[in-house]
Motif scaffolding. Structure first.
Motif, PDB file in Angstrom:
ATOM      1  N   UNK A  38       1.098  -3.288  -4.201  1.00  0.00           N
ATOM      2  CA  UNK A  38       1.348  -1.897  -3.886  1.00  0.00           C
ATOM      3  C   UNK A  38       0.356  -1.384  -2.848  1.00  0.00           C
ATOM      4  N   UNK A  39      -0.904  -1.711  -3.034  1.00  0.00           N
ATOM      5  CA  UNK A  39      -1.913  -1.282  -2.059  1.00  0.00           C
ATOM      6  C   UNK A  39      -1.661  -1.974  -0.732  1.00  0.00           C
ATOM      7  N   UNK A  40      -1.279  -3.255  -0.772  1.00  0.00           N
ATOM      8  CA  UNK A  40      -0.984  -3.996   0.448  1.00  0.00           C
ATOM      9  C   UNK A  40       0.180  -3.367   1.198  1.00  0.00           C
ATOM     10  N   UNK A  41       1.183  -2.934   0.470  1.00  0.00           N
ATOM     11  CA  UNK A  41       2.340  -2.290   1.088  1.00  0.00           C
ATOM     12  C   UNK A  41       1.936  -0.988   1.762  1.00  0.00           C
ATOM     13  N   UNK A  42       1.087  -0.219   1.099  1.00  0.00           N
ATOM     14  CA  UNK A  42       0.612   1.041   1.678  1.00  0.00           C
ATOM     15  C   UNK A  42      -0.200   0.778   2.942  1.00  0.00           C
ATOM     16  N   UNK A  43      -1.037  -0.232   2.903  1.00  0.00           N
ATOM     17  CA  UNK A  43      -1.851  -0.589   4.067  1.00  0.00           C
ATOM     18  C   UNK A  43      -0.939  -1.050   5.204  1.00  0.00           C
ATOM     19  N   UNK A  44       0.068  -1.865   4.869  1.00  0.00           N
ATOM     20  CA  UNK A  44       1.008  -2.334   5.894  1.00  0.00           C
ATOM     21  C   UNK A  44       1.764  -1.176   6.524  1.00  0.00           C
ATOM     22  N   UNK A  45       2.223  -0.244   5.695  1.00  0.00           N
ATOM     23  CA  UNK A  45       2.921   0.930   6.207  1.00  0.00           C
ATOM     24  C   UNK A  45       2.013   1.726   7.135  1.00  0.00           C
ATOM     25  N   UNK A  46       0.774   1.904   6.683  1.00  0.00           N
ATOM     26  CA  UNK A  46      -0.194   2.652   7.495  1.00  0.00           C
ATOM     27  C   UNK A  46      -0.428   1.956   8.831  1.00  0.00           C
ATOM     28  N   UNK A  47      -0.613   0.627   8.774  1.00  0.00           N
ATOM     29  CA  UNK A  47      -0.840  -0.137  10.006  1.00  0.00           C
ATOM     30  C   UNK A  47       0.369  -0.067  10.934  1.00  0.00           C
ATOM     31  N   UNK A  48       1.557  -0.125  10.372  1.00  0.00           N
ATOM     32  CA  UNK A  48       2.767  -0.018  11.192  1.00  0.00           C
ATOM     33  C   UNK A  48       2.866   1.359  11.850  1.00  0.00           C
TER      34      UNK A  48
END
Length: 77
Positions: free
Chosen positions: A1-11
């Motif tokens: 979940x945290x990884x997904x949030x980080x990925x979304x933020x990076x995108x």
């Protein structure tokens, strides 16, 4: 979940950076285009000033000739 949030933020950051890059490219193109236009306009102004200078020289020469003729006529009276 945290990884997904980080990925979304990076995108989102990547998208924003791409938008900024595209805007900077457009600005650079506009600056170059308007610089060319301004340089052409300055050249026209220079040409116009040269023509004005030549006209003024002719006018001054004629005025000087008229003054000399008038002085001669006044002296001969």
């Amino acid at each position: 979940m945290i990884n997904e949030d980080v990925e979304k933020f990076l995108n989102e950051v990547k998208e924003l950076l791409n938008e900024i890059k595209n805007e900077q490219t457009k600005l650079a193109e506009n600056v170059e285009k308007y610089h060319k236009v301004n340089m052409r306009n300055f050249e026209k102004i220079r040409d116009f000033n040269e023509i004005c200078d030549m006209t003024n020289q002719v006018f001054e020469t004629r005025l000087s000739n008229i003054e000399q003729i008038l002085k001669q006529k006044l002296m001969n009276q």
